[in-house]
Write a protein that holds these residues in place. Structure first.
Motif, PDB file in Angstrom:
ATOM      1  N   ILE A   7       0.736  -0.823  -0.137  1.00 48.33           N
ATOM      2  CA  ILE A   7      -0.260   0.323   0.007  1.00 48.33           C
ATOM      3  C   ILE A   7       1.080   1.226  -0.203  1.00 48.33           C
ATOM      4  O   ILE A   7       1.166   2.096  -0.746  1.00 48.33           O
ATOM      5  CB  ILE A   7      -1.224   0.420   1.387  1.00 48.33           C
ATOM      6  CG1 ILE A   7      -1.812  -0.688   0.821  1.00 48.33           C
ATOM      7  CG2 ILE A   7      -1.780   1.492   0.826  1.00 48.33           C
ATOM      8  CD1 ILE A   7      -2.802  -1.133  -0.053  1.00 48.33           C
ATOM      9  N   VAL A   8       1.896   1.645   1.075  1.00 51.53           N
ATOM     10  CA  VAL A   8       2.991   2.285   1.164  1.00 51.53           C
ATOM     11  C   VAL A   8       3.131   2.483  -0.776  1.00 51.53           C
ATOM     12  O   VAL A   8       3.341   3.889  -0.932  1.00 51.53           O
ATOM     13  CB  VAL A   8       3.912   1.612   1.871  1.00 51.53           C
ATOM     14  CG1 VAL A   8       4.719   3.273   1.671  1.00 51.53           C
ATOM     15  CG2 VAL A   8       3.583   2.133   3.428  1.00 51.53           C
ATOM     16  N   VAL A  11     -12.184   4.191  12.380  1.00 51.94           N
ATOM     17  CA  VAL A  11     -13.440   5.676  13.066  1.00 51.94           C
ATOM     18  C   VAL A  11     -12.652   6.323  12.352  1.00 51.94           C
ATOM     19  O   VAL A  11     -12.937   8.044  12.542  1.00 51.94           O
ATOM     20  CB  VAL A  11     -12.392   5.982  14.433  1.00 51.94           C
ATOM     21  CG1 VAL A  11     -12.798   4.855  15.470  1.00 51.94           C
ATOM     22  CG2 VAL A  11     -10.735   5.924  14.564  1.00 51.94           C
ATOM     23  N   ARG A  12     -12.338   6.778  11.485  1.00 52.66           N
ATOM     24  CA  ARG A  12     -12.007   8.087  10.080  1.00 52.66           C
ATOM     25  C   ARG A  12     -13.054   7.458   8.976  1.00 52.66           C
ATOM     26  O   ARG A  12     -12.586   6.108   8.343  1.00 52.66           O
ATOM     27  CB  ARG A  12     -10.572   8.042   9.635  1.00 52.66           C
ATOM     28  CG  ARG A  12      -9.892   8.477  10.767  1.00 52.66           C
ATOM     29  CD  ARG A  12      -8.021   9.442  10.616  1.00 52.66           C
ATOM     30  NE  ARG A  12      -7.543   8.082  10.253  1.00 52.66           N
ATOM     31  CZ  ARG A  12      -6.656   7.770   8.800  1.00 52.66           C
ATOM     32  NH1 ARG A  12      -6.346   9.559   9.399  1.00 52.66           N
ATOM     33  NH2 ARG A  12      -5.842   6.856   9.161  1.00 52.66           N
ATOM     34  N   ASN A  35      -7.680   2.976  11.317  1.00 55.44           N
ATOM     35  CA  ASN A  35      -7.720   2.796  12.487  1.00 55.44           C
ATOM     36  C   ASN A  35      -6.345   3.208  13.060  1.00 55.44           C
ATOM     37  O   ASN A  35      -5.532   3.178  14.406  1.00 55.44           O
ATOM     38  CB  ASN A  35      -8.042   2.411  13.555  1.00 55.44           C
ATOM     39  CG  ASN A  35      -9.264   1.075  13.207  1.00 55.44           C
ATOM     40  OD1 ASN A  35     -10.192   2.131  13.658  1.00 55.44           O
ATOM     41  ND2 ASN A  35      -9.714   0.261  12.798  1.00 55.44           N
ATOM     42  N   ARG A  36      -5.664   3.859  11.702  1.00 58.37           N
ATOM     43  CA  ARG A  36      -4.052   3.895  12.147  1.00 58.37           C
ATOM     44  C   ARG A  36      -4.012   5.929  11.591  1.00 58.37           C
ATOM     45  O   ARG A  36      -5.260   6.575  11.333  1.00 58.37           O
ATOM     46  CB  ARG A  36      -3.222   3.793  10.724  1.00 58.37           C
ATOM     47  CG  ARG A  36      -2.802   2.643  11.072  1.00 58.37           C
ATOM     48  CD  ARG A  36      -1.896   1.955  10.409  1.00 58.37           C
ATOM     49  NE  ARG A  36      -0.712   2.323  10.441  1.00 58.37           N
ATOM     50  CZ  ARG A  36       0.774   2.091   9.999  1.00 58.37           C
ATOM     51  NH1 ARG A  36       0.555   1.018   9.386  1.00 58.37           N
ATOM     52  NH2 ARG A  36       1.634   2.676   9.621  1.00 58.37           N
ATOM     53  N   PHE A  37      -3.271   6.745  12.551  1.00 57.04           N
ATOM     54  CA  PHE A  37      -3.374   8.188  12.593  1.00 57.04           C
ATOM     55  C   PHE A  37      -2.269   8.998  11.657  1.00 57.04           C
ATOM     56  O   PHE A  37      -2.268  10.343  11.418  1.00 57.04           O
ATOM     57  CB  PHE A  37      -3.687   8.570  13.661  1.00 57.04           C
ATOM     58  CG  PHE A  37      -5.118   8.443  14.271  1.00 57.04           C
ATOM     59  CD1 PHE A  37      -6.266   9.252  14.106  1.00 57.04           C
ATOM     60  CD2 PHE A  37      -5.619   7.108  14.903  1.00 57.04           C
ATOM     61  CE1 PHE A  37      -7.722   9.188  14.821  1.00 57.04           C
ATOM     62  CE2 PHE A  37      -6.957   7.254  15.220  1.00 57.04           C
ATOM     63  CZ  PHE A  37      -7.371   8.108  15.243  1.00 57.04           C
ATOM     64  N   ASP A  38      -1.402   8.079  10.913  1.00 61.14           N
ATOM     65  CA  ASP A  38      -0.345   8.339  10.527  1.00 61.14           C
ATOM     66  C   ASP A  38      -0.719   8.416   9.413  1.00 61.14           C
ATOM     67  O   ASP A  38       0.680   7.993   7.678  1.00 61.14           O
ATOM     68  CB  ASP A  38       0.917   7.867  11.005  1.00 61.14           C
ATOM     69  CG  ASP A  38       0.755   6.306  10.728  1.00 61.14           C
ATOM     70  OD1 ASP A  38      -0.131   5.275  10.739  1.00 61.14           O
ATOM     71  OD2 ASP A  38       2.122   5.503  10.942  1.00 61.14           O
ATOM     72  N   THR A  39      -1.796   8.098   8.228  1.00 65.58           N
ATOM     73  CA  THR A  39      -1.958   7.713   7.075  1.00 65.58           C
ATOM     74  C   THR A  39      -3.297   7.932   6.223  1.00 65.58           C
ATOM     75  O   THR A  39      -3.762   8.791   6.714  1.00 65.58           O
ATOM     76  CB  THR A  39      -2.673   5.709   7.093  1.00 65.58           C
ATOM     77  OG1 THR A  39      -4.285   6.224   7.574  1.00 65.58           O
ATOM     78  CG2 THR A  39      -1.669   4.711   7.555  1.00 65.58           C
ATOM     79  N   PRO A  40      -2.755   8.475   5.133  1.00 65.16           N
ATOM     80  CA  PRO A  40      -3.407  10.209   4.484  1.00 65.16           C
ATOM     81  C   PRO A  40      -5.415   9.331   3.642  1.00 65.16           C
ATOM     82  O   PRO A  40      -5.346   8.091   3.624  1.00 65.16           O
ATOM     83  CB  PRO A  40      -2.896   9.966   3.196  1.00 65.16           C
ATOM     84  CG  PRO A  40      -1.794   8.783   3.140  1.00 65.16           C
ATOM     85  CD  PRO A  40      -0.857   8.085   3.861  1.00 65.16           C
ATOM     86  N   PHE A  81     -14.185  10.428  19.099  1.00 64.31           N
ATOM     87  CA  PHE A  81     -13.401   9.631  19.139  1.00 64.31           C
ATOM     88  C   PHE A  81     -12.454  11.115  19.675  1.00 64.31           C
ATOM     89  O   PHE A  81     -12.716  11.431  19.558  1.00 64.31           O
ATOM     90  CB  PHE A  81     -12.981   9.152  18.042  1.00 64.31           C
ATOM     91  CG  PHE A  81     -11.767   8.069  18.456  1.00 64.31           C
ATOM     92  CD1 PHE A  81     -11.835   7.262  18.712  1.00 64.31           C
ATOM     93  CD2 PHE A  81     -10.583   8.639  18.343  1.00 64.31           C
ATOM     94  CE1 PHE A  81     -10.506   5.884  19.088  1.00 64.31           C
ATOM     95  CE2 PHE A  81      -8.851   7.327  18.389  1.00 64.31           C
ATOM     96  CZ  PHE A  81      -9.275   6.627  18.521  1.00 64.31           C
ATOM     97  N   PRO A  82     -12.138  10.491  21.329  1.00 67.64           N
ATOM     98  CA  PRO A  82     -10.705  11.598  21.819  1.00 67.64           C
ATOM     99  C   PRO A  82      -9.577  11.537  20.879  1.00 67.64           C
ATOM    100  O   PRO A  82      -9.178  11.173  19.905  1.00 67.64           O
ATOM    101  CB  PRO A  82     -10.205  10.103  22.697  1.00 67.64           C
ATOM    102  CG  PRO A  82     -11.064   9.003  23.583  1.00 67.64           C
ATOM    103  CD  PRO A  82     -11.784   8.901  21.734  1.00 67.64           C
ATOM    104  N   LYS A  83      -8.649  12.660  21.195  1.00 65.45           N
ATOM    105  CA  LYS A  83      -8.186  14.160  20.309  1.00 65.45           C
ATOM    106  C   LYS A  83      -6.689  12.752  20.388  1.00 65.45           C
ATOM    107  O   LYS A  83      -6.277  12.604  21.256  1.00 65.45           O
ATOM    108  CB  LYS A  83      -8.267  14.883  20.629  1.00 65.45           C
ATOM    109  CG  LYS A  83      -8.689  16.032  20.621  1.00 65.45           C
ATOM    110  CD  LYS A  83      -8.749  16.014  18.572  1.00 65.45           C
ATOM    111  CE  LYS A  83      -9.707  17.344  18.969  1.00 65.45           C
ATOM    112  NZ  LYS A  83      -9.808  17.814  16.625  1.00 65.45           N
ATOM    113  N   THR A  84      -6.421  12.322  19.297  1.00 63.45           N
ATOM    114  CA  THR A  84      -5.259  11.784  19.135  1.00 63.45           C
ATOM    115  C   THR A  84      -3.986  13.157  19.455  1.00 63.45           C
ATOM    116  O   THR A  84      -3.689  14.125  18.889  1.00 63.45           O
ATOM    117  CB  THR A  84      -4.484  10.799  18.236  1.00 63.45           C
ATOM    118  OG1 THR A  84      -4.781  12.070  16.902  1.00 63.45           O
ATOM    119  CG2 THR A  84      -6.205   9.948  17.442  1.00 63.45           C
TER     120      THR A  84
END
Length: 321
Positions: free
Chosen positions: A181-182, A212-213, A294-299, A309-312
């Motif tokens: 994917i990368v 959650v995104r 569910n990752r927050f480092d992916t575009p 959802f709580p702030k990361t």
């Protein structure tokens, strides 16, 4: 004496060759309800291993095709120690042994719950683990019942067999976040195919028990997998299927990674593209949105986070910029 020994060896060689040829004989990816109905006498024969009919789903106990055994969805289709990832070697061997099949058995899978993408996922799983003699029954139990064909609640007495799965698995049909994917995100090759309904692709709805995104991978093309079947759960014609994908830029000359929420709709697309249309370079992103969103480092586009959802740490950092 020498002549007799030579003849015996020649005979044994011919038998072995015939057995090998029979084992290697290809089976079609799709069979009809009529084809299965014509094999009912064989399917109901105790101890036979020529054909094994398998209902994939959770409603087997409500009535199934005579002679059929069950693979439970999702408990026997996904690795229980992961979030909906492909089963490992010990688990797939356990399932195959319980089905009473041998490497020479023609395994025919059908959908028992009116969810044809679920049976496609188990089909893909078997192909991943190098089980080649497998087909899907077109239309599943939905069509079988519509045609007024027999059902039963009798569970066949199937003898467990010692099925040894070939290792390593066919990793060419399974994509991972890294490197596949990368690399696709960085280069645009392979093409990324989102197999979900348009409302999920556009990020119009959440499914917080899965991710959650909301939204899709940047650059992904969207073709809803379930548009490949009609109201009877039968696959549309090859011409219709080819048009459905080609119109969106999913053509045979391209490398393709299919994804969805859990790899189930993606497996359905893989079956259509790979086994019905003959595409040569199609893989399934096994983690799909359950991993990626569910990752927050992916575009993602739009990548909206569920409001409760709580702030990361990443979001808090972005808020300070």
């Amino acid at each position: 004496m020498k002549r007799n020994i030579l003849l015996a060896l020649l005979t044994l060689g011919m038998i072995a060759c015939g057995a090998s040829t029979a084992l290697a004989a290809e089976v079609p990816p799709l069979v009809s309800t009529k084809w299965v109905a014509e094999k009912l006498d064989t399917l109901k024969t105790p101890g036979q291993t020529k054909i094994r009919l398998v209902e994939v789903g959770a409603k087997y106990g409500e009535g199934h095709i005579p002679g059929a055994v069950q693979v439970k969805f999702p408990s026997e289709v996904f690795d229980p120690e992961t979030d909906h990832m492909v089963v490992g070697l010990p688990e797939i061997e356990r399932v195959l042994k319980s089905l009473g099949v041998t490497p020479g058995t023609h395994i025919v899978l059908y959908d028992g719950d009116g969810q044809p993408h679920q049976v496609s996922r188990f089909y893909w799983t078997l192909k991943y683990w190098n089980v080649e003699r497998v087909s899907l029954m077109d239309g599943g139990k939905t069509l079988w019942e519509k045609e007024n064909r027999p059902l039963t609640k009798d569970v066949p007495n199937v003898k467990r067999m010692n099925f040894e799965v070939k290792y390593p698995p066919n990793t060419k049909i399974r994509a991972m976040y890294s490197p596949h994917i990368v690399n696709a995100l960085a280069t645009g090759d392979p093409v990324i195919l989102d197999c979900r309904a348009e409302k999920f692709f556009k990020g119009e709805v959440f499914s917080v028990d899965k991710w959650v995104r909301t939204g899709h991978l940047p650059g992904a093309l969207n073709v809803f997998s379930m548009a490949s079947v009609n109201g009877d759960r039968e696959f549309k014609s090859k011409e219709e299927l080819q048009k459905m994908y080609s119109e969106k830029g999913i053509t045979p000359d391209k490398k393709i990674i299919a994804y969805c929420d859990t790899g189930v709709l993606a497996s359905h697309a893989w079956f259509v593209l790979n086994d019905l249309l003959g595409y040569k370079n199609v893989s399934v992103y096994d983690g799909s949105m359950r991993e990626y969103a569910n990752r927050f480092d992916t575009p993602m586009e739009p990548g909206t986070v569920y409001e409760k959802f709580p702030k990361t740490p990443i979001q808090k950092l972005e808020g300070k910029q």
